[in-house]
Design an enzyme around this catalytic site. Structure first.
Site, PDB file in Angstrom:
ATOM      1  N   PRO A  88      67.823 -47.329 -73.859  1.00 35.12           N
ATOM      2  CA  PRO A  88      68.583 -46.567 -72.860  1.00 35.12           C
ATOM      3  C   PRO A  88      68.127 -45.102 -72.766  1.00 35.12           C
ATOM      4  CG  PRO A  88      70.066 -47.768 -74.342  1.00 35.12           C
ATOM      5  CD  PRO A  88      68.690 -47.862 -74.923  1.00 35.12           C
ATOM      6  N   GLU A 115      72.795 -51.023 -82.769  1.00 34.20           N
ATOM      7  CA  GLU A 115      72.854 -49.674 -82.193  1.00 34.20           C
ATOM      8  C   GLU A 115      71.475 -49.139 -81.842  1.00 34.20           C
ATOM      9  OE1 GLU A 115      75.608 -47.816 -81.084  1.00 34.20           O
ATOM     10  OE2 GLU A 115      76.227 -49.892 -81.324  1.00 34.20           O
ATOM     11  N   ARG A 153      54.122 -60.814 -62.050  1.00 32.76           N
ATOM     12  CA  ARG A 153      53.900 -61.267 -60.674  1.00 32.76           C
ATOM     13  C   ARG A 153      52.816 -60.469 -59.967  1.00 32.76           C
ATOM     14  NH1 ARG A 153      56.248 -58.082 -56.964  1.00 32.76           N
ATOM     15  NH2 ARG A 153      56.440 -59.654 -55.354  1.00 32.76           N
ATOM     16  N   ASP A 168      51.126 -56.557 -48.516  1.00 34.89           N
ATOM     17  CA  ASP A 168      50.355 -55.545 -47.799  1.00 34.89           C
ATOM     18  C   ASP A 168      51.053 -55.183 -46.499  1.00 34.89           C
ATOM     19  OD1 ASP A 168      47.817 -57.921 -46.701  1.00 34.89           O
ATOM     20  OD2 ASP A 168      49.804 -57.491 -45.926  1.00 34.89           O
TER      21      ASP A 168
HETATM   22  C1  9D3 Z   1      77.641 -49.087 -76.846  1.00 30.28           C
HETATM   23  C2  9D3 Z   1      76.428 -48.673 -77.622  1.00 30.28           C
HETATM   24  N1  9D3 Z   1      75.932 -47.394 -77.146  1.00 30.28           N
HETATM   25  C3  9D3 Z   1      76.664 -46.286 -77.787  1.00 30.28           C
HETATM   26  C4  9D3 Z   1      76.593 -45.068 -76.945  1.00 30.28           C
HETATM   27  C5  9D3 Z   1      74.506 -47.219 -77.384  1.00 30.28           C
HETATM   28  C6  9D3 Z   1      73.661 -48.395 -77.036  1.00 30.28           C
HETATM   29  C7  9D3 Z   1      72.938 -49.026 -78.028  1.00 30.28           C
HETATM   30  C8  9D3 Z   1      72.134 -50.113 -77.703  1.00 30.28           C
HETATM   31  C9  9D3 Z   1      73.580 -48.843 -75.749  1.00 30.28           C
HETATM   32  C10 9D3 Z   1      72.780 -49.959 -75.417  1.00 30.28           C
HETATM   33  C11 9D3 Z   1      72.066 -50.566 -76.406  1.00 30.28           C
HETATM   34  C12 9D3 Z   1      71.203 -51.738 -76.088  1.00 30.28           C
HETATM   35  N2  9D3 Z   1      70.398 -51.511 -74.880  1.00 30.28           N
HETATM   36  C13 9D3 Z   1      69.084 -51.693 -74.854  1.00 30.28           C
HETATM   37  O1  9D3 Z   1      68.493 -52.087 -75.842  1.00 30.28           O
HETATM   38  C14 9D3 Z   1      68.361 -51.377 -73.637  1.00 30.28           C
HETATM   39  C15 9D3 Z   1      68.816 -50.947 -72.357  1.00 30.28           C
HETATM   40  C16 9D3 Z   1      70.117 -50.710 -71.825  1.00 30.28           C
HETATM   41  O2  9D3 Z   1      71.157 -50.882 -72.460  1.00 30.28           O
HETATM   42  N3  9D3 Z   1      70.198 -50.285 -70.519  1.00 30.28           N
HETATM   43  C17 9D3 Z   1      69.119 -50.098 -69.740  1.00 30.28           C
HETATM   44  N4  9D3 Z   1      67.894 -50.278 -70.190  1.00 30.28           N
HETATM   45  C18 9D3 Z   1      67.758 -50.722 -71.478  1.00 30.28           C
HETATM   46  S1  9D3 Z   1      66.303 -51.010 -72.214  1.00 30.28           S
HETATM   47  C19 9D3 Z   1      66.977 -51.435 -73.660  1.00 30.28           C
END
Ligand code: 9D3
Length: 248
Positions: A88, A115, A153, A168
């Protein structure tokens, strides 16, 4: 192209990569998705891959040691490759980024669970971080599958003729125009008459006009970043006039 994926859920990623256009790209030998499970690289007898965070708080953190061994095995399996952590905190994935990834011979995707992963692993082993958007997933696997689909793709020969023709097309960067097939009448909804005219120049103009109009209505942010030629500006103006006269 070869994509190596480091994941605690290899079946999930493999399943997703066996469907449709991307599945066909794999069976045609244009794409190869190889998965690596950190569980297989854990050195203790319990095959531990995570632990509680220093400082306390909820959730678990993925450990450096099993991930480092897994990433090394994946990355060095065939020369070397950039390592991309799906997270994220990453740069947002765009079609431009997808296109640039699609030109690499290979790369490694690292999927987090819980986490996330120990920051020191990111510092040591990760070249870049990518997010697929501002919403919360439960792990990186779905994001990795999105990257694999979008990149897969684009491999030469992956798309059928119909799809590549679309690529295209004049309407690149715009939302799609509406599509219709049988029957001609669905209750009181009819297929737009121009599509039955057989006049291909007129149909092309109508489709471009719809694409411009829908982008204007739904994604003005996309339109703002494009520079439309004179013909396109005229079509969009026609759409606006018609829309303002009769918004539906
Ligand atoms: C509720 C947990 N969050 C606390 C603030 C942190 C958190 C940890 C792990 C939020 C999401 C995740 C898991 N997400 C991904 O591994 C992830 C992700 C995403 O959640 N949203 C958009 N792109 C991606 S790429 C990997």
């Amino acid at each position: 192209m070869r994509i190596d994926v480091v994941t605690l859920f290899p079946e999930f990623v493999q399943q997703a990569a066996q469907v449709g256009v991307v599945g066909r790209a794999q069976s045609r030998g244009l794409l190869s998705v190889v998965t690596w499970n950190p569980r297989d690289f854990a050195s203790d007898r319990h095959k531990t891959v995570d632990d509680r965070p220093f400082g306390g708080g909820p959730g678990m953190v993925m450990l450096v040691e099993p991930l480092r061994s897994t990433i090394r095995a994946a990355r060095d399996a065939e020369g070397s490759a950039p390592v991309i952590y799906l997270s994220p905190q990453g740069e947002r994935l765009t079609q431009r980024k997808v296109e640039s990834l699609s030109k690499l011979p290979r790369f490694v995707l690292l999927c987090g669970r819980y986490e996330g992963v120990d920051e020191r692993l990111i510092e040591e082993c990760v070249d870049e971080e990518l997010s697929i958007g501002d919403y919360v997933l439960s792990g990186g696997e779905l994001a990795a599958s999105v990257v694999i689909d979008a990149v897969g793709r684009l491999q030469d020969g992956a798309l059928g003729d119909a799809d590549s023709a679309k690529q295209d097309s004049f309407a690149e960067g715009l939302l799609d125009c509406p599509h219709y097939a049988r029957p001609l009448r669905e209750g009181d909804r009819e297929v737009p008459e121009v599509l039955l005219s057989g006049n291909h120049a007129l149909i092309r103009r109508w489709r471009l006009k719809q694409a411009l109009g829908r982008t204007w209505l739904r994604r003005p942010d996309l339109l703002a970043r494009m520079d439309l030629d004179k013909a396109a500006r005229k079509l969009l103006e026609e759409f606006r006039q018609e829309y303002l006269a009769d918004p539906d």
